[in-house]
Motif scaffolding. Structure first.
Motif, PDB file in Angstrom:
ATOM      1  N   TYR A  31       2.196   8.496   0.757  1.00 42.91           N
ATOM      2  CA  TYR A  31       0.914   9.567   1.068  1.00 42.91           C
ATOM      3  C   TYR A  31       0.880   9.062   2.733  1.00 42.91           C
ATOM      4  O   TYR A  31       0.851   8.395   2.937  1.00 42.91           O
ATOM      5  CB  TYR A  31      -0.276  10.001   0.910  1.00 42.91           C
ATOM      6  CG  TYR A  31      -1.450  10.515   1.133  1.00 42.91           C
ATOM      7  CD1 TYR A  31      -0.737  12.100   1.552  1.00 42.91           C
ATOM      8  CD2 TYR A  31      -2.063  10.609   2.433  1.00 42.91           C
ATOM      9  CE1 TYR A  31      -1.993  13.210   1.644  1.00 42.91           C
ATOM     10  CE2 TYR A  31      -2.968  11.640   2.664  1.00 42.91           C
ATOM     11  CZ  TYR A  31      -3.217  12.761   2.082  1.00 42.91           C
ATOM     12  OH  TYR A  31      -3.959  13.690   2.745  1.00 42.91           O
ATOM     13  N   MET A  36       0.332   5.521  -2.586  1.00 37.48           N
ATOM     14  CA  MET A  36      -0.807   6.375  -2.738  1.00 37.48           C
ATOM     15  C   MET A  36      -0.648   6.419  -4.484  1.00 37.48           C
ATOM     16  O   MET A  36       0.299   6.598  -5.355  1.00 37.48           O
ATOM     17  CB  MET A  36      -1.184   8.034  -2.656  1.00 37.48           C
ATOM     18  CG  MET A  36      -2.093   8.610  -3.555  1.00 37.48           C
ATOM     19  SD  MET A  36      -2.096  10.302  -2.756  1.00 37.48           S
ATOM     20  CE  MET A  36       0.031  11.123  -3.703  1.00 37.48           C
ATOM     21  N   ASN A  46      -7.397   6.391   0.397  1.00 35.42           N
ATOM     22  CA  ASN A  46      -7.662   7.445   1.195  1.00 35.42           C
ATOM     23  C   ASN A  46      -8.547   8.566   0.238  1.00 35.42           C
ATOM     24  O   ASN A  46      -8.971   8.386  -0.850  1.00 35.42           O
ATOM     25  CB  ASN A  46      -6.233   7.465   1.585  1.00 35.42           C
ATOM     26  CG  ASN A  46      -5.342   7.793   0.813  1.00 35.42           C
ATOM     27  OD1 ASN A  46      -5.689   8.353   0.117  1.00 35.42           O
ATOM     28  ND2 ASN A  46      -4.171   6.846   0.862  1.00 35.42           N
ATOM     29  N   TYR A  47      -8.632   9.553   1.289  1.00 35.63           N
ATOM     30  CA  TYR A  47      -9.173  11.168   0.642  1.00 35.63           C
ATOM     31  C   TYR A  47      -8.278  12.042  -0.356  1.00 35.63           C
ATOM     32  O   TYR A  47      -9.332  11.875  -1.405  1.00 35.63           O
ATOM     33  CB  TYR A  47      -9.699  11.831   1.844  1.00 35.63           C
ATOM     34  CG  TYR A  47      -9.903  12.838   1.510  1.00 35.63           C
ATOM     35  CD1 TYR A  47     -11.519  12.966   1.538  1.00 35.63           C
ATOM     36  CD2 TYR A  47      -9.577  14.505   1.122  1.00 35.63           C
ATOM     37  CE1 TYR A  47     -12.475  13.967   0.734  1.00 35.63           C
ATOM     38  CE2 TYR A  47     -10.267  15.689   0.864  1.00 35.63           C
ATOM     39  CZ  TYR A  47     -11.477  15.238   0.751  1.00 35.63           C
ATOM     40  OH  TYR A  47     -12.359  16.325  -0.077  1.00 35.63           O
ATOM     41  N   SER A  48      -7.051  11.196  -0.174  1.00 27.65           N
ATOM     42  CA  SER A  48      -6.361  12.439  -1.340  1.00 27.65           C
ATOM     43  C   SER A  48      -6.415  11.079  -3.141  1.00 27.65           C
ATOM     44  O   SER A  48      -6.507  12.111  -3.338  1.00 27.65           O
ATOM     45  CB  SER A  48      -4.943  12.409  -0.246  1.00 27.65           C
ATOM     46  OG  SER A  48      -4.065  12.558  -1.452  1.00 27.65           O
ATOM     47  N   GLU A  49      -6.800  10.259  -2.710  1.00 29.05           N
ATOM     48  CA  GLU A  49      -6.888   8.821  -3.955  1.00 29.05           C
ATOM     49  C   GLU A  49      -7.752   9.924  -4.205  1.00 29.05           C
ATOM     50  O   GLU A  49      -7.952   9.495  -5.733  1.00 29.05           O
ATOM     51  CB  GLU A  49      -6.465   7.788  -3.033  1.00 29.05           C
ATOM     52  CG  GLU A  49      -5.553   7.595  -3.625  1.00 29.05           C
ATOM     53  CD  GLU A  49      -4.666   5.767  -2.924  1.00 29.05           C
ATOM     54  OE1 GLU A  49      -5.900   5.147  -3.564  1.00 29.05           O
ATOM     55  OE2 GLU A  49      -3.231   5.180  -2.908  1.00 29.05           O
ATOM     56  N   THR A  52      -7.727  12.310  -5.879  1.00 27.47           N
ATOM     57  CA  THR A  52      -7.005  12.600  -7.440  1.00 27.47           C
ATOM     58  C   THR A  52      -8.167  11.479  -8.605  1.00 27.47           C
ATOM     59  O   THR A  52      -8.300  12.059  -9.397  1.00 27.47           O
ATOM     60  CB  THR A  52      -6.058  11.473  -7.382  1.00 27.47           C
ATOM     61  OG1 THR A  52      -5.032  11.768  -5.836  1.00 27.47           O
ATOM     62  CG2 THR A  52      -5.376  10.707  -8.225  1.00 27.47           C
ATOM     63  N   LYS A 119     -12.752  22.452  -4.956  1.00 25.66           N
ATOM     64  CA  LYS A 119     -13.618  20.660  -4.406  1.00 25.66           C
ATOM     65  C   LYS A 119     -14.179  21.351  -4.831  1.00 25.66           C
ATOM     66  O   LYS A 119     -15.834  21.743  -4.347  1.00 25.66           O
ATOM     67  CB  LYS A 119     -13.167  20.897  -3.215  1.00 25.66           C
ATOM     68  CG  LYS A 119     -11.689  20.343  -3.030  1.00 25.66           C
ATOM     69  CD  LYS A 119     -11.782  19.970  -1.604  1.00 25.66           C
ATOM     70  CE  LYS A 119     -10.054  19.302  -1.024  1.00 25.66           C
ATOM     71  NZ  LYS A 119      -9.886  19.554   0.388  1.00 25.66           N
TER      72      LYS A 119
END
Length: 272
Positions: A31, A36, A46-49, A52, A119
């Protein structure tokens, strides 16, 4: 007949192998140039992790809540049983899952996907003004003071109104998981801490809603136990909240430590 069965078994083995291979690929996808994890249990980078991780834990709490509702709430029992009845038994056998759990897992997946799509933690944060108050009081005001900006009373009032743009220009420009200017370890610690905070918040929301429904249907004892769990999670949230303040203080200090960054931050505030 035996040959056909062997071919079918071989196809199933090949399919399972592809699934495992795909799972491995998902667990190590990149990512923005970084590894990731598909299942970040503890630390996030990171924000994506973080999203998740939040999704996985929300799914787990959803399973627990649906099991409780299925036990004491007849409409949920009927809905879950209906899903169990229409789900192909062969598919359940292939997944090595008891058919009686299919309805629970399916409903939990549905809710977790909805929570992820909207979210949920952001919506709760907006409702309770969690992030907005934190950003202003623990990031922007300290940055304005530490950078040496000369803000009037009227400009201080504008800080709250311009929170999002100021956070981007004075904080996230330097405190980013993708292009960190300050110590990346501090960023990882803060992200991980916030992930636990949001996990607790979403869990409290689910548990409280479940407790309310159980109380409506007269299941007072399990409802009371869930409310006790909510209190414990609230205490954990308080701990993570204090930790977040400490991490923010450290990050603010690192941002203004450099003279060029300090001048740039001050200019953003003075321009209000």
């Amino acid at each position: 007949m035996i040959t056909d069965k062997r071919r079918l078994d071989q196809k199933l083995i090949d399919f399972r192998g592809k699934c495992v291979h795909r799972w491995y690929n998902l667990s190590s996808e990149t990512y923005l140039g970084r590894k990731m994890s598909f299942f970040p249990i503890l630390s996030v980078n990171n924000y994506s992790e973080m999203l998740t991780k939040l999704g996985w834990y929300t799914w787990g709490v959803s399973i627990f809540c649906i099991v409780m509702l299925r036990q004491f709430v007849r409409p949920m029992t009927e809905l879950s049983d209906y899903i169990d009845s229409v789900f192909p038994k062969e598919a359940a056998d292939f997944l090595h899952l008891p058919i009686s759990l299919i309805g629970v897992l399916a409903l939990a997946i549905l809710f977790a996907l909805i929570a992820h799509a909207v979210k949920l933690h952001d919506r709760l944060s907006d409702l309770l003004r969690i992030r907005s108050e934190f950003d202003v009081n623990y990031v922007l005001y300290p940055l304005a003071i530490a950078s040496g900006s000369t803000l009037s009373v009227a400009q201080f009032d504008k800080v709250r109104l311009s929170r999002k743009s100021l956070m981007g220009a004075t904080f996230y420009a330097y405190v980013s998981s993708t292009k960190p200017v300050i110590d990346s370890h501090t960023i990882t610690q803060a992200l991980t801490n916030w992930s636990w905070f949001w996990i607790c918040l979403e869990a409290i929301t689910l548990l409280f809603a479940t407790a309310t429904i159980l109380a409506v249907y007269g299941a007072w004892t399990p409802a009371a136990l869930l409310l006790i769990a909510c209190i414990v999670l609230l205490l954990l949230m308080r701990f993570f909240r204090l930790q977040s303040a400490a991490y923010a203080e450290s990050q603010v200090a690192q941002v203004v430590r450099d003279e060029t960054r300090r001048a740039a931050v001050a200019a953003e505030f003075n321009a209000l």
